[in-house]
Design an enzyme around this catalytic site. Sequence first.
Site, PDB file in Angstrom:
ATOM      1  N   ASP A 284       0.882  -1.192  -0.010  1.00 33.52           N
ATOM      2  CA  ASP A 284       0.056   0.117  -0.138  1.00 33.52           C
ATOM      3  C   ASP A 284       0.951   1.241   0.162  1.00 33.52           C
ATOM      4  OD1 ASP A 284      -2.934   1.208   0.859  1.00 33.52           O
ATOM      5  OD2 ASP A 284      -1.377   2.150   2.011  1.00 33.52           O
ATOM      6  N   LEU A 285       0.535   2.030  -1.173  1.00 35.20           N
ATOM      7  CA  LEU A 285       1.440   3.149  -1.161  1.00 35.20           C
ATOM      8  C   LEU A 285       1.239   4.274  -0.055  1.00 35.20           C
ATOM      9  CD1 LEU A 285       1.597   4.113  -4.976  1.00 35.20           C
ATOM     10  CD2 LEU A 285       3.201   2.723  -3.508  1.00 35.20           C
TER      11      LEU A 285
ATOM     12  N   ASP B 224      -4.400   2.627  -4.592  1.00 33.49           N
ATOM     13  CA  ASP B 224      -2.814   2.451  -4.264  1.00 33.49           C
ATOM     14  C   ASP B 224      -2.340   1.351  -3.643  1.00 33.49           C
ATOM     15  OD1 ASP B 224      -4.026   2.724  -1.857  1.00 33.49           O
ATOM     16  OD2 ASP B 224      -2.718   4.516  -1.385  1.00 33.49           O
TER      17      ASP B 224
END
Length: 541
Positions: free
Chosen positions: A412-413, A455
């Site tokens: 997960d960004l 994301d």
Amino acid sequence: MPGPTMDAAARDAVFATVLAEHPDAFVSAVTVQGLFAPLPDELRRSGLRPLEGPSSALGLIVGEDHPAVVDAWHRAVTEGAAECLVRPRAAPGVVARMLLVDTTHRFGLYTCCITGLEGPLGALGADPVRPRMVTVRKDQTAVITAADPGIARLLGWTAEELAGRRAIDLVHPDDHQRAIASWMDLLTVPDGGARRVRLRHLHRDGRAVWFEITNHSFLGTPGDPHVVGEMLDISDEMAAEEALRASELRLRRLTEALPMSILQIDADRVIVYQNARVARTVGTAEGDVLDGARLAAGVAPGDLPKVSAALDAVLRDGTDADLEYGFRHPDTGLRRVDAKVRALAGDDGRVTGAIICLTDVTDAVRMREELHRQATYDALTGCRSRAATLTALEEALALPTGGRGVAVVFVDLNEFKQVNDRHGHAAGDRLLTHVGDLLRGAVRDGDVVGRFGGDEFVVVCRDVAGRPQARRIAEALATAVAADSAALRFDGVRILPRASIGVSWARPGTADADALVARADAAMYRAKKTRAGRVALQEAA
């Protein structure tokens, strides 16, 4: 032949009952061969109506009832009497009863009675036997001097009416030239020689009748030069040929109208017919041989074995085939062709060739591949789609691994929303694409990188020995994403991707795909929440 099982008295009783109950029945005498014969005097005086014209009972009734009559005849011969229901040819909606009785002890003949019919004999559709061949005699100028009486049944003219008429006057105008040429050729043959010709003759009612005429020359006979013509009625044969030609024409017209290429090959692979589309699709011509060299010239090399095998099977065993293959056309390049190969066989069942129907499916294949690509890959990043990633994980969990397991890495960004807000969605899309490239470049061969949405990315890793190796894989991915070389610039600002990563691991059979992803997701949230490190491993189960 043994006698009937019914004795003479019983057969006489059956016949007497018919006379008493059906005084208006039709009657005919029948020979042991099953043919009608002249009525004996006793039957003629019985008051029953005589059957005249046809040569047998089969000439009176519709063809579908012939087996029933044959069966009844056999029973009459072996048992002494039999009956069946029949329908007259002229009135197939009427049902009559036919009785066959062995009366050979009285008349030397069998008796056939038909009851249940009203009106004159014509109700039976009786039709005198129509001869197939008659002879005519002509002089040296082709004038008819005599003819068989049976010619009236074929042309409507009596023999007396034809005497003195020129033979050419009976011939259809369109066949005059052929008739004259045949006659002139006959004049050149020696006495006793013959010439044969097929001509249409005009019936008295104006219709055309086909004959095969064999003219025998006796023009050298002293004092009586003449020609004897044998006229064989071939109307049925010519009608069948015309029907066949019409059928072939309809088939050819149909093949030209169909939106596909159709070709026919014989047992030696020679193209004996093809419609116009074939030349445009595969560039062949009638007479070409679909041998290895001809196929290799167009069929894509990888598909050549299956195309050759399909042709071998259909011509050897009559095995039909449906296949799709690549074909390189000299004008349009590589195309995809759908082929349906169907065997042709003769009456003896032996394969005589094949019909091949070809359809250019290039556009359909491209669309199919595009739909597959859209369903399999994320349009923005080129990573696998969510559904395709879960499918890959399910397949990995279904395979035996010899004690090794499957790892799921959830990525997960961090601060992705800020990138979108500060630099715009185009920058966010660029960042997602960049991270997808980084992940695909860092995984092992056979690992699957998928975008789960927003994301979030998920990596599926097969053949992982245990949790320690799973963590090492996740650490390698985190390092690849956070490396200085991974930085991007937006509006002059250097941005280095940061990610929170969770990893889970399980052996096949101990967890399903959703559970394994959920564990990796939970581990990722622990990593994001604690900020103690880039990677969090799932708790031991």
